[in-house]
Design an enzyme around this catalytic site. Structure first.
Site, PDB file in Angstrom:
ATOM      1  N   PRO A   1       0.741  -1.270  -0.114  1.00  0.00           N
ATOM      2  CA  PRO A   1      -0.058  -0.142  -0.133  1.00  0.00           C
ATOM      3  C   PRO A   1       0.834   1.221   0.252  1.00  0.00           C
ATOM      4  O   PRO A   1       1.866   1.293   0.709  1.00  0.00           O
ATOM      5  CB  PRO A   1      -0.798   0.087   1.195  1.00  0.00           C
ATOM      6  CG  PRO A   1      -0.552  -1.052   1.890  1.00  0.00           C
ATOM      7  CD  PRO A   1       0.204  -2.182   1.006  1.00  0.00           C
ATOM      8  N   ASN A   2       0.475   2.253  -0.698  1.00  0.00           N
ATOM      9  CA  ASN A   2       0.751   3.679  -0.945  1.00  0.00           C
ATOM     10  C   ASN A   2       2.176   3.625  -1.914  1.00  0.00           C
ATOM     11  O   ASN A   2       2.664   5.054  -1.909  1.00  0.00           O
ATOM     12  CB  ASN A   2       1.006   4.296   0.414  1.00  0.00           C
ATOM     13  CG  ASN A   2      -0.122   4.587   1.254  1.00  0.00           C
ATOM     14  OD1 ASN A   2      -1.180   4.924   0.909  1.00  0.00           O
ATOM     15  ND2 ASN A   2      -0.303   3.803   2.342  1.00  0.00           N
TER      16      ASN A   2
ATOM     17  N   ARG B   1       5.341  11.018  -2.498  1.00  0.00           N
ATOM     18  CA  ARG B   1       5.127  10.690  -1.286  1.00  0.00           C
ATOM     19  C   ARG B   1       6.231  10.871  -0.364  1.00  0.00           C
ATOM     20  O   ARG B   1       7.275  10.172  -0.707  1.00  0.00           O
ATOM     21  CB  ARG B   1       4.581   9.110  -1.151  1.00  0.00           C
ATOM     22  CG  ARG B   1       4.329   8.538   0.283  1.00  0.00           C
ATOM     23  CD  ARG B   1       4.224   7.261   0.290  1.00  0.00           C
ATOM     24  NE  ARG B   1       4.110   6.651   1.519  1.00  0.00           N
ATOM     25  CZ  ARG B   1       4.296   5.512   2.068  1.00  0.00           C
ATOM     26  NH1 ARG B   1       4.816   4.520   1.128  1.00  0.00           N
ATOM     27  NH2 ARG B   1       4.281   5.153   3.340  1.00  0.00           N
TER      28      ARG B   1
ATOM     29  N   TYR C   1      11.412   8.461   0.858  1.00  0.00           N
ATOM     30  CA  TYR C   1      11.314   7.567  -0.049  1.00  0.00           C
ATOM     31  C   TYR C   1      12.003   7.653  -1.640  1.00  0.00           C
ATOM     32  O   TYR C   1      11.852   6.894  -2.713  1.00  0.00           O
ATOM     33  CB  TYR C   1       9.788   7.133  -0.380  1.00  0.00           C
ATOM     34  CG  TYR C   1       9.152   6.558   0.756  1.00  0.00           C
ATOM     35  CD1 TYR C   1       9.589   5.570   1.352  1.00  0.00           C
ATOM     36  CD2 TYR C   1       8.220   7.261   1.447  1.00  0.00           C
ATOM     37  CE1 TYR C   1       9.071   4.899   2.556  1.00  0.00           C
ATOM     38  CE2 TYR C   1       7.310   6.692   2.584  1.00  0.00           C
ATOM     39  CZ  TYR C   1       8.034   5.506   3.183  1.00  0.00           C
ATOM     40  OH  TYR C   1       7.508   5.070   4.459  1.00  0.00           O
TER      41      TYR C   1
ATOM     42  N   ASN D   1       8.085  -5.745  -1.281  1.00  0.00           N
ATOM     43  CA  ASN D   1       8.064  -4.301  -0.327  1.00  0.00           C
ATOM     44  C   ASN D   1       6.552  -4.507   0.185  1.00  0.00           C
ATOM     45  O   ASN D   1       5.799  -3.867  -0.515  1.00  0.00           O
ATOM     46  CB  ASN D   1       8.458  -3.113  -0.977  1.00  0.00           C
ATOM     47  CG  ASN D   1       8.558  -2.090   0.119  1.00  0.00           C
ATOM     48  OD1 ASN D   1       7.757  -2.149   1.225  1.00  0.00           O
ATOM     49  ND2 ASN D   1       8.974  -0.972  -0.172  1.00  0.00           N
TER      50      ASN D   1
ATOM     51  N   ALA E   1       3.414  -1.000   4.628  1.00  0.00           N
ATOM     52  CA  ALA E   1       2.656  -1.040   5.883  1.00  0.00           C
ATOM     53  C   ALA E   1       2.334  -2.426   6.598  1.00  0.00           C
ATOM     54  O   ALA E   1       2.246  -2.954   7.754  1.00  0.00           O
ATOM     55  CB  ALA E   1       1.507  -0.148   6.076  1.00  0.00           C
TER      56      ALA E   1
ATOM     57  N   GLU F   1      13.001  -9.882   0.854  1.00  0.00           N
ATOM     58  CA  GLU F   1      12.207  -8.526   1.423  1.00  0.00           C
ATOM     59  C   GLU F   1      12.909  -6.968   1.329  1.00  0.00           C
ATOM     60  O   GLU F   1      14.040  -7.084   1.452  1.00  0.00           O
ATOM     61  CB  GLU F   1      11.868  -8.598   2.944  1.00  0.00           C
ATOM     62  CG  GLU F   1      11.105  -7.642   3.742  1.00  0.00           C
ATOM     63  CD  GLU F   1      11.053  -7.809   5.182  1.00  0.00           C
ATOM     64  OE1 GLU F   1      11.681  -8.774   5.617  1.00  0.00           O
ATOM     65  OE2 GLU F   1      10.442  -6.681   5.736  1.00  0.00           O
TER      66      GLU F   1
ATOM     67  N   HIS G   1      13.010  -2.852   1.438  1.00  0.00           N
ATOM     68  CA  HIS G   1      12.188  -1.414   2.077  1.00  0.00           C
ATOM     69  C   HIS G   1      12.969  -0.418   1.490  1.00  0.00           C
ATOM     70  O   HIS G   1      14.429  -0.524   1.443  1.00  0.00           O
ATOM     71  CB  HIS G   1      12.119  -1.324   3.577  1.00  0.00           C
ATOM     72  CG  HIS G   1      11.286  -2.556   4.141  1.00  0.00           C
ATOM     73  ND1 HIS G   1       9.841  -2.394   4.135  1.00  0.00           N
ATOM     74  CD2 HIS G   1      11.746  -3.634   4.585  1.00  0.00           C
ATOM     75  CE1 HIS G   1       9.472  -3.469   4.597  1.00  0.00           C
ATOM     76  NE2 HIS G   1      10.705  -4.156   5.088  1.00  0.00           N
TER      77      HIS G   1
ATOM     78  N   ARG H   1      13.444   4.274  12.310  1.00  0.00           N
ATOM     79  CA  ARG H   1      12.173   4.996  12.025  1.00  0.00           C
ATOM     80  C   ARG H   1      11.307   4.641  13.224  1.00  0.00           C
ATOM     81  O   ARG H   1      11.874   4.130  14.489  1.00  0.00           O
ATOM     82  CB  ARG H   1      11.452   4.785  10.991  1.00  0.00           C
ATOM     83  CG  ARG H   1      12.399   5.150   9.570  1.00  0.00           C
ATOM     84  CD  ARG H   1      11.506   5.100   8.201  1.00  0.00           C
ATOM     85  NE  ARG H   1      10.350   5.844   8.329  1.00  0.00           N
ATOM     86  CZ  ARG H   1       9.226   5.480   7.435  1.00  0.00           C
ATOM     87  NH1 ARG H   1       9.266   4.721   6.520  1.00  0.00           N
ATOM     88  NH2 ARG H   1       8.289   6.338   7.264  1.00  0.00           N
TER      89      ARG H   1
HETATM   90  C1  DQA Z   1       8.262   0.752   3.666  1.00  0.00           C
HETATM   91  C2  DQA Z   1       8.520   0.921   5.193  1.00  0.00           C
HETATM   92  C3  DQA Z   1       7.300   0.999   6.006  1.00  0.00           C
HETATM   93  O1  DQA Z   1       7.120   1.028   7.082  1.00  0.00           O
HETATM   94  C4  DQA Z   1       5.987   1.901   5.294  1.00  0.00           C
HETATM   95  O2  DQA Z   1       4.742   1.579   5.794  1.00  0.00           O
HETATM   96  C5  DQA Z   1       6.090   1.886   3.947  1.00  0.00           C
HETATM   97  C6  DQA Z   1       7.304   1.813   3.084  1.00  0.00           C
HETATM   98  C7  DQA Z   1       9.703   1.205   3.029  1.00  0.00           C
HETATM   99  O3  DQA Z   1       9.782   0.772   1.739  1.00  0.00           O
HETATM  100  O4  DQA Z   1      10.526   1.943   3.763  1.00  0.00           O
HETATM  101  O5  DQA Z   1       5.038   2.069   3.132  1.00  0.00           O
HETATM  102  O6  DQA Z   1       7.902  -0.520   3.439  1.00  0.00           O
END
Ligand code: DQA
Length: 148
Positions: free
Chosen positions: A10-11, A18, A23, A74, A77, A98, A100, A107
């Site tokens: 998501p997002n 964003r 990011y 990825n 959340a 995985e 990120h 964080r």
């Molecule tokens: C994320 C880190 C997560 O905590 C966050 O909710 C994201 C992006 C990252 O790529 O750094 O949406 O996965």
């Protein structure tokens, strides 16, 4: 051709606009296009998928995971919440990396638990979009191990 799934949670469709200080400025389309191209060069078919919805990600893993050999994910959340996505990966026995964009350990404390760390072959974080390229290189190595 070996097939690798690349899943964005998501997002992540908002990448480029964003929280760019966290990011970066690259868009999701740009990242996906580069991965597909790099995949072609090394003989890996990349299937990309984005969703804001947990169940859709589970469906995608169930449907496409049967014929894929690896997964770069990825979970965004859902990293911190989703037993359902974790279970789908385990059910399909996918070799998983995985990733990120940010270093989740630098964080908020609620980001510092991942449901995916212990089921992943490796974890890449904190290197922005570059991490996806490293993940693909690593996946290529892993899939070409003598035992694979
Ligand atoms: C994320 C880190 C997560 O905590 C966050 O909710 C994201 C992006 C990252 O790529 O750094 O949406 O996965």
């Amino acid at each position: 051709m070996k097939q690798v799934l690349v899943i964005h949670g998501p997002n992540l469709n908002l990448l480029g606009t964003r929280e760019t200080h966290i990011y970066g400025k690259q868009t999701l389309d740009e990242i996906n296009n580069e991965l597909v191209k790099e995949g072609k060069n090394i003989g890996i078919e990349i299937l990309t998928f984005f969703s804001n919805h947990e169940g859709e990600i589970v469906d995608f893993i169930q449907n496409k995971g049967e014929h894929a050999e690896g997964l770069i994910i990825n979970p965004a959340a859902y990293t911190h919440t989703s037993i359902a996505i974790r279970d789908a990966i385990l059910a399909r026995e996918l070799l998983t990396i995985e990733i990120h964009l940010s270093n989740i350990y630098k964080r908020d404390s609620f980001r510092q638990h991942s449901y995916f760390h212990d089921i992943s072959e490796g974890v890449i974080m904190g290197l922005g979009p570059y991490g996806y390229h490293l993940a693909l290189k690593a996946m290529d190595q892993l899939l070409n191990r003598p035992s694979s």
